[in-house]
Design a protein around this motif. Structure first.
Motif, PDB file in Angstrom:
ATOM      1  N   TYR A 167       0.969  -1.221   0.039  1.00 31.39           N
ATOM      2  CA  TYR A 167       0.106   0.095  -0.016  1.00 31.39           C
ATOM      3  C   TYR A 167       0.917   1.342   0.071  1.00 31.39           C
ATOM      4  CZ  TYR A 167      -3.653  -3.153   1.305  1.00 31.39           C
ATOM      5  OH  TYR A 167      -4.760  -4.233   1.302  1.00 31.39           O
ATOM      6  N   LEU A 168       0.331   2.126  -0.708  1.00 38.37           N
ATOM      7  CA  LEU A 168       1.165   3.472  -0.614  1.00 38.37           C
ATOM      8  C   LEU A 168       0.044   4.854   0.118  1.00 38.37           C
ATOM      9  CD1 LEU A 168       3.181   5.726  -1.499  1.00 38.37           C
ATOM     10  CD2 LEU A 168       2.108   5.980  -3.652  1.00 38.37           C
ATOM     11  N   LEU A 169       0.501   5.609   0.958  1.00 42.57           N
ATOM     12  CA  LEU A 169      -0.476   6.535   1.583  1.00 42.57           C
ATOM     13  C   LEU A 169       0.211   7.729   1.424  1.00 42.57           C
ATOM     14  CD1 LEU A 169      -2.749   7.570   3.507  1.00 42.57           C
ATOM     15  CD2 LEU A 169      -1.402   6.825   5.174  1.00 42.57           C
ATOM     16  N   PHE A 170      -0.515   8.666   0.923  1.00 41.79           N
ATOM     17  CA  PHE A 170       0.080  10.216   1.079  1.00 41.79           C
ATOM     18  C   PHE A 170      -0.853  10.929   2.134  1.00 41.79           C
ATOM     19  CE2 PHE A 170       1.666  10.800  -3.734  1.00 41.79           C
ATOM     20  CZ  PHE A 170       2.925  10.005  -3.393  1.00 41.79           C
ATOM     21  N   TYR A 171      -0.411  11.977   2.864  1.00 39.87           N
ATOM     22  CA  TYR A 171      -0.809  12.936   3.603  1.00 39.87           C
ATOM     23  C   TYR A 171      -0.216  13.960   3.820  1.00 39.87           C
ATOM     24  CZ  TYR A 171       1.702  10.568   7.462  1.00 39.87           C
ATOM     25  OH  TYR A 171       2.742  10.119   8.155  1.00 39.87           O
ATOM     26  N   ILE A 172      -0.865  15.284   4.233  1.00 41.04           N
ATOM     27  CA  ILE A 172      -0.388  16.633   4.365  1.00 41.04           C
ATOM     28  C   ILE A 172      -0.954  16.716   5.680  1.00 41.04           C
ATOM     29  CG2 ILE A 172      -0.333  18.981   3.805  1.00 41.04           C
ATOM     30  CD1 ILE A 172      -0.639  18.031   0.630  1.00 41.04           C
ATOM     31  N   ASN A 173      -0.248  17.364   6.567  1.00 35.67           N
ATOM     32  CA  ASN A 173      -0.524  17.768   7.958  1.00 35.67           C
ATOM     33  C   ASN A 173      -0.850  19.027   8.314  1.00 35.67           C
ATOM     34  OD1 ASN A 173      -1.289  15.013   8.945  1.00 35.67           O
ATOM     35  ND2 ASN A 173       1.012  14.815   9.494  1.00 35.67           N
ATOM     36  N   LEU A 199       4.808  17.228   2.156  1.00 38.33           N
ATOM     37  CA  LEU A 199       4.010  16.004   1.667  1.00 38.33           C
ATOM     38  C   LEU A 199       4.425  14.705   2.364  1.00 38.33           C
ATOM     39  CD1 LEU A 199       1.972  14.857  -0.117  1.00 38.33           C
ATOM     40  CD2 LEU A 199       3.640  14.593  -1.971  1.00 38.33           C
ATOM     41  N   ASN A 200       3.740  13.988   3.026  1.00 43.30           N
ATOM     42  CA  ASN A 200       4.169  12.652   3.605  1.00 43.30           C
ATOM     43  C   ASN A 200       3.927  11.679   2.829  1.00 43.30           C
ATOM     44  OD1 ASN A 200       5.004  14.128   6.415  1.00 43.30           O
ATOM     45  ND2 ASN A 200       2.865  14.862   5.956  1.00 43.30           N
ATOM     46  N   PHE A 201       4.818  10.581   2.632  1.00 48.29           N
ATOM     47  CA  PHE A 201       4.485   9.369   1.819  1.00 48.29           C
ATOM     48  C   PHE A 201       4.756   8.240   2.886  1.00 48.29           C
ATOM     49  CE2 PHE A 201       8.961  10.479   1.208  1.00 48.29           C
ATOM     50  CZ  PHE A 201       9.713   9.039   1.585  1.00 48.29           C
ATOM     51  N   SER A 202       3.925   7.161   2.748  1.00 45.82           N
ATOM     52  CA  SER A 202       4.132   6.076   3.470  1.00 45.82           C
ATOM     53  C   SER A 202       3.884   4.813   2.562  1.00 45.82           C
ATOM     54  CB  SER A 202       3.164   6.044   4.581  1.00 45.82           C
ATOM     55  OG  SER A 202       3.241   4.694   5.513  1.00 45.82           O
ATOM     56  N   PHE A 203       4.959   3.655   2.578  1.00 45.10           N
ATOM     57  CA  PHE A 203       4.927   2.314   2.026  1.00 45.10           C
ATOM     58  C   PHE A 203       4.683   1.580   2.936  1.00 45.10           C
ATOM     59  CE2 PHE A 203       7.671   4.823  -0.848  1.00 45.10           C
ATOM     60  CZ  PHE A 203       7.135   4.717  -2.298  1.00 45.10           C
TER      61      PHE A 203
END
Length: 332
Positions: free
Chosen positions: A32-38, A83-87
């Protein structure tokens, strides 16, 4: 690979809860890949002493969120320009602490945008000797998160104001101030763009690295569980700040794997309490080590015997057991 839509959430507590929920509950047959901005926030590493990492008065005055993440490493500042990314993938020993492997596709996309990006040091992506990204990992033993920040157009002055950066870290970076060694990706782009456009280009570039992505939207029931995790953990003061222990011995050293900061309370020759802080990356929780040392005589031989069967690398990364023992009980 499946792309998880966070549906525009900017609450750091909810985004970190979403990330952990996906790690622990989504299918192990998929990556899975997730992007988020806080919103403005400081994200604290799993093993750090929060009150010593932040400028508490400034954080309070400016309504900056303070949230602890599950991965190790150091504190980072987030805002709408970050920008934050998470694998999220299956765990394997070759991938744990292999920052080169999971940053490679991100670096390739940055290079396609004209940036001379490369992985430097433990876990930083740099352009022209300036840090534009920090990365970290966490493993459950079955699944793992490999995540990072991308400074696109963040307010770098806020980084300086909100964080208390230790002199040991500055010295390890060659006496450079935080502001002089970090930069925004936007500074290196030939054509100006908004972070939303950058996010789109990054996602398209990552598509090319894999099979076509499938986008996934959480069900209302899944979002309910994410909110429950947020309330139980990420809204909790004890998780985000933790205890400040009583101690009469402090021993700190910066190793290639990061800083290890020990707070030890010794009473009548016995270790009554010990807390291990730091920005290191390890697989196993250091609480296990802390519990192992409690009740042990504060003597080098006794401590050595207590650690005899322990693989110290599981807790801190690549460090010699003798070096850790010298830190716990050595000549000053």
């Amino acid at each position: 690979m499946i792309f998880i839509e966070n549906e525009g959430v900017t609450d750091p507590r909810l985004n970190l809860a979403l990330e952990e929920y996906a790690l622990r509950n989504f299918s192990s047959d998929q990556d899975y890949l997730l992007f988020y901005i806080n919103e403005s926030s400081i994200i604290i590493g799993r093993n750090q002493n929060t009150l010593e990492e932040i400028n508490q008065q400034y954080v309070t005055d400016n309504n900056i969120h303070v949230v602890r993440r599950v991965s190790g490493g150091g504190a980072v500042y987030h805002d709408f320009g970050n920008l934050n990314f998470s694998f999220i993938t299956n765990h394997d020993n070759k991938s744990l602490n292999n920052f080169k492997k999971f940053t490679a596709p991100v670096i390739k996309v940055l290079q396609q945008l004209g940036l001379d990006a490369e992985l430097k040091g433990r876990n930083d992506i740099q352009v022209e000797e300036k840090k534009i990204s920090g990365t970290a990992q966490f493993s459950t033993g079955r699944r793992m998160i490999s995540h990072g920040t991308l400074l696109f157009d963040t307010d770098l002055a806020e980084v300086v104001h909100a964080l208390n950066v230790k002199m040991s870290k500055i010295e390890s970076k060659g006496h450079k101030s935080v502001r002089s060694r970090v930069a925004n990706i936007s500074e290196f782009l030939n054509d100006p763009m908004k972070i939303e456009q950058f996010r789109k280009l990054l996602l398209e570039g990552l598509y090319e690295e894999s099979e076509p992505f499938e986008s996934y939207y959480l069900t209302p029931e899944e979002w309910k569980k994410v909110h429950e995790l947020k309330a139980d953990k990420y809204d909790n003061w004890d998780w985000n700040y933790g205890r400040s222990p009583k101690f009469n011995i402090q021993r700190t050293n910066r190793f290639p794997i990061g800083e290890i900061d020990l707070r030890i309370h010794v009473e009548k020759g016995l270790i009554k309490d010990v807390v291990i802080y730091g920005d290191f990356f390890g697989k196993e929780p250091v609480a296990d080590l802390e519990n192992l040392l409690k009740g042990i005589r504060y003597e080098k031989e006794d401590i050595s015997m207590a650690l005899k069967s322990i693989d110290i690398n599981e807790y801190f990364g690549d460090i010699q057991k003798e070096d850790f023992l010298e830190l716990v009980y050595g000549e000053d």
